[in-house]
Design a protein around this motif. Structure first.
Motif, mmCIF file in Angstrom:
data_model
loop_
_atom_site.group_PDB
_atom_site.id
_atom_site.type_symbol
_atom_site.label_atom_id
_atom_site.label_comp_id
_atom_site.label_asym_id
_atom_site.label_seq_id
_atom_site.Cartn_x
_atom_site.Cartn_y
_atom_site.Cartn_z
ATOM 1 N N TRP A 170 4.745 73.458 49.461
ATOM 2 C CA TRP A 170 5.752 73.244 50.499
ATOM 3 C C TRP A 170 6.820 74.318 50.392
ATOM 4 O O TRP A 170 7.312 74.615 49.306
ATOM 5 C CB TRP A 170 6.393 71.876 50.364
ATOM 6 C CG TRP A 170 5.527 70.757 50.851
ATOM 7 C CD1 TRP A 170 4.741 69.928 50.097
ATOM 8 C CD2 TRP A 170 5.345 70.346 52.202
ATOM 9 N NE1 TRP A 170 4.084 69.029 50.891
ATOM 10 C CE2 TRP A 170 4.435 69.253 52.204
ATOM 11 C CE3 TRP A 170 5.859 70.789 53.423
ATOM 12 C CZ2 TRP A 170 4.038 68.604 53.364
ATOM 13 C CZ3 TRP A 170 5.463 70.136 54.585
ATOM 14 C CH2 TRP A 170 4.565 69.062 54.551
ATOM 15 N N THR A 171 7.176 74.910 51.522
ATOM 16 C CA THR A 171 8.247 75.902 51.564
ATOM 17 C C THR A 171 9.272 75.494 52.613
ATOM 18 O O THR A 171 8.986 74.702 53.522
ATOM 19 C CB THR A 171 7.710 77.302 51.903
ATOM 20 O OG1 THR A 171 7.011 77.245 53.155
ATOM 21 C CG2 THR A 171 6.786 77.815 50.814
ATOM 22 N N CYS A 172 10.444 76.063 52.504
ATOM 23 C CA CYS A 172 11.543 75.775 53.430
ATOM 24 C C CYS A 172 11.992 77.071 54.109
ATOM 25 O O CYS A 172 12.435 77.999 53.425
ATOM 26 C CB CYS A 172 12.705 75.150 52.665
ATOM 27 S SG CYS A 172 14.137 74.748 53.695
ATOM 28 N N GLY A 173 11.821 77.141 55.432
ATOM 29 C CA GLY A 173 12.403 78.247 56.190
ATOM 30 C C GLY A 173 11.625 79.545 56.241
ATOM 31 O O GLY A 173 12.226 80.596 56.482
ATOM 32 N N TRP A 226 15.625 73.825 57.662
ATOM 33 C CA TRP A 226 14.918 74.798 58.482
ATOM 34 C C TRP A 226 13.452 74.371 58.593
ATOM 35 O O TRP A 226 13.172 73.185 58.501
ATOM 36 C CB TRP A 226 15.112 76.196 57.866
ATOM 37 C CG TRP A 226 16.563 76.546 57.813
ATOM 38 C CD1 TRP A 226 17.327 77.016 58.842
ATOM 39 C CD2 TRP A 226 17.455 76.382 56.690
ATOM 40 N NE1 TRP A 226 18.647 77.165 58.430
ATOM 41 C CE2 TRP A 226 18.750 76.794 57.112
ATOM 42 C CE3 TRP A 226 17.295 75.952 55.372
ATOM 43 C CZ2 TRP A 226 19.854 76.776 56.275
ATOM 44 C CZ3 TRP A 226 18.395 75.934 54.527
ATOM 45 C CH2 TRP A 226 19.658 76.343 54.980
ATOM 46 N N GLN A 267 14.312 79.395 46.224
ATOM 47 C CA GLN A 267 13.444 78.222 46.112
ATOM 48 C C GLN A 267 12.563 78.349 44.880
ATOM 49 O O GLN A 267 12.146 79.451 44.514
ATOM 50 C CB GLN A 267 12.545 78.091 47.348
ATOM 51 C CG GLN A 267 13.290 77.898 48.637
ATOM 52 C CD GLN A 267 12.363 77.866 49.849
ATOM 53 O OE1 GLN A 267 11.328 77.209 49.863
ATOM 54 N NE2 GLN A 267 12.748 78.592 50.891
ATOM 55 N N SER A 311 19.999 80.200 52.230
ATOM 56 C CA SER A 311 19.592 79.983 53.611
ATOM 57 C C SER A 311 18.635 81.113 53.981
ATOM 58 O O SER A 311 18.580 82.138 53.295
ATOM 59 C CB SER A 311 20.807 79.995 54.550
ATOM 60 O OG SER A 311 21.181 81.331 54.861
ATOM 61 N N VAL A 334 15.174 73.740 46.451
ATOM 62 C CA VAL A 334 15.879 74.796 47.162
ATOM 63 C C VAL A 334 17.300 74.868 46.633
ATOM 64 O O VAL A 334 17.917 73.837 46.322
ATOM 65 C CB VAL A 334 15.869 74.534 48.692
ATOM 66 C CG1 VAL A 334 16.587 73.234 49.041
ATOM 67 C CG2 VAL A 334 16.470 75.714 49.456
ATOM 68 N N LEU A 350 10.104 73.224 57.647
ATOM 69 C CA LEU A 350 9.441 72.682 56.457
ATOM 70 C C LEU A 350 7.942 72.658 56.724
ATOM 71 O O LEU A 350 7.480 72.054 57.688
ATOM 72 C CB LEU A 350 9.950 71.264 56.182
ATOM 73 C CG LEU A 350 9.290 70.506 55.016
ATOM 74 C CD1 LEU A 350 9.605 71.175 53.693
ATOM 75 C CD2 LEU A 350 9.738 69.053 55.005
ATOM 76 N N CYS A 383 15.238 69.878 53.840
ATOM 77 C CA CYS A 383 15.134 71.274 54.258
ATOM 78 C C CYS A 383 15.682 71.338 55.679
ATOM 79 O O CYS A 383 15.172 70.650 56.568
ATOM 80 C CB CYS A 383 13.674 71.724 54.217
ATOM 81 S SG CYS A 383 13.395 73.305 55.057
ATOM 82 N N PHE A 406 13.456 68.926 47.180
ATOM 83 C CA PHE A 406 13.163 68.559 48.563
ATOM 84 C C PHE A 406 11.716 68.122 48.777
ATOM 85 O O PHE A 406 11.368 67.644 49.861
ATOM 86 C CB PHE A 406 13.536 69.689 49.533
ATOM 87 C CG PHE A 406 12.659 70.922 49.500
ATOM 88 C CD1 PHE A 406 11.498 70.993 50.257
ATOM 89 C CD2 PHE A 406 13.032 72.025 48.742
ATOM 90 C CE1 PHE A 406 10.713 72.139 50.262
ATOM 91 C CE2 PHE A 406 12.249 73.179 48.731
ATOM 92 C CZ PHE A 406 11.079 73.229 49.490
ATOM 93 N N SER A 407 10.859 68.245 47.770
ATOM 94 C CA SER A 407 9.484 67.779 47.935
ATOM 95 C C SER A 407 8.857 67.438 46.585
ATOM 96 O O SER A 407 9.048 68.156 45.607
ATOM 97 C CB SER A 407 8.629 68.850 48.632
ATOM 98 O OG SER A 407 7.278 68.408 48.767
#
Length: 322
Positions: free
Chosen positions: A135-138, A118, A262, A314, A309, A120, A116, A291-292
């Motif tokens: 878990w999230t990204c950004g 951005w 995502q 983005s 993701v 994380l 990620c 990514f996780s």
């Protein structure tokens, strides 16, 4: 270091309770109300329709260095995905044995391989809540890039399937995005949740087909997105107690009505490792990257929270037109 620092800084049925839910008590038997509503409440899908015309696009002038980094990350991802497939290939001397492997061993083979770029973070953490964190990204980056005042086409959209009348994750998404995310919650097994963080609550579950069960109505992801009219879903969260396999197998990503950024899924494996690989491989073929991967509980090592993701997503929007 300066380059990486610049990048890092600039840059979905409810916990279905199966047959344990009594149909007479819930009151779904013979139900003929509007789709998305039910004896426990919920908004009709037809009453909510997004004004979006297209998914938001990130600025087209992409930094050359960033472009090279993305290309390298994708090349690395392709090699990891291919080697996982090789382990399960019948061309591999032990491929047949790995295909029949118990799901409890699967996450030594299915591991994260994509970063990620951005912020994380996991909300809520396991020390705050044993089950339900994702878990999230950004998320904060979305709030900065597409604030709450954004035009409807740019607004962050979140779909959350499976609440079991518990919304700590959704509240954190709303808080960490600065209120920029429009959150739609789906669950036919519990009364509606309310609050500033809830844009819509629907008494509807997720499945591989449109069907009525004792616990309520289920529909496909494609049908639900089409009826709500969104052209993009930044975060799709799915915790549907095993129905995720049927739900995702039904999706044709080439003709899907919205772009998805995502996908966060609590996996409840069934059968052999090949079923899990096939589900994830289909998502990867549609552009999603893992990514996780994290456990859910010590009592069932086959269960896992996974997060993917899309390689073109983005916080500012998609990096290329659809």
């Amino acid at each position: 270091v300066a380059f990486m620092t610049a990048i890092l800084h600039g840059t979905i049925i409810a916990a279905l309770q199966g047959a344990t839910v009594d149909a007479a008590r819930v009151g779904w038997e013979g139900w003929d109300g509007e789709e998305g509503t039910g004896p426990l409440g919920g908004a009709a899908l037809g009453s909510v329709h997004s004004a979006q015309i297209r998914a938001p696009l990130a600025p087209s002038a992409r930094d050359q260095g960033f472009g090279r980094l993305v290309e390298q990350l994708e090349a690395n991802a392709q090699r990891k995905m291919q080697e996982r497939a090789n382990w399960l290939s019948l061309d591999h001397s032990e491929g047949a044995r790995f295909r029949a492997w118990s799901p409890k061993h699967v996450f030594s083979l299915i591991t994260p391989y994509y970063p990620c770029l951005w912020t994380l973070e996991k909300n809520p953490s396991v020390v705050e809540k044993h089950d339900g964190g994702k878990w999230t990204c950004g998320l904060p980056d979305i709030g900065d890039a597409r604030p709450i005042s954004s035009h409807a086409e740019e607004r962050c959209v979140v779909y959350s399937f499976g609440s079991n009348h518990e919304d700590s994750f959704e509240k954190e998404v709303y808080r960490r995005s600065g209120g920029a995310c429009e959150i739609h919650i789906f669950d036919p097994t519990s009364p509606p949740l309310t609050g500033n963080h809830v844009a819509g609550y629907y008494s509807l579950g997720l499945a591989g087909e449109k069907v009525m069960k004792s616990w309520g109505p289920l529909d496909t992801l494609t049908n639900i997105v089409s009826k709500l009219g969104h052209k993009h879903v930044d975060i799709l969260k799915v915790d549907v107690e095993g129905s995720e396999f049927d739900a995702f197998s039904n999706v044709d990503w080439d003709s899907f009505p919205a772009r998805v950024g995502q996908i966060l899924v609590e996996l409840h494996p069934r059968g052999a490792i090949l079923d899990i690989h096939n589900m994830i491989a289909k998502l990867e073929a549609a552009g999603f990257r893992l990514f996780s991967v994290e456990p859910v509980t010590h009592s069932n090592p086959a269960q896992a929270e996974i997060a993917l993701v899309h390689k073109e997503w983005s916080p500012r929007g998609w990096m290329s037109p659809a």
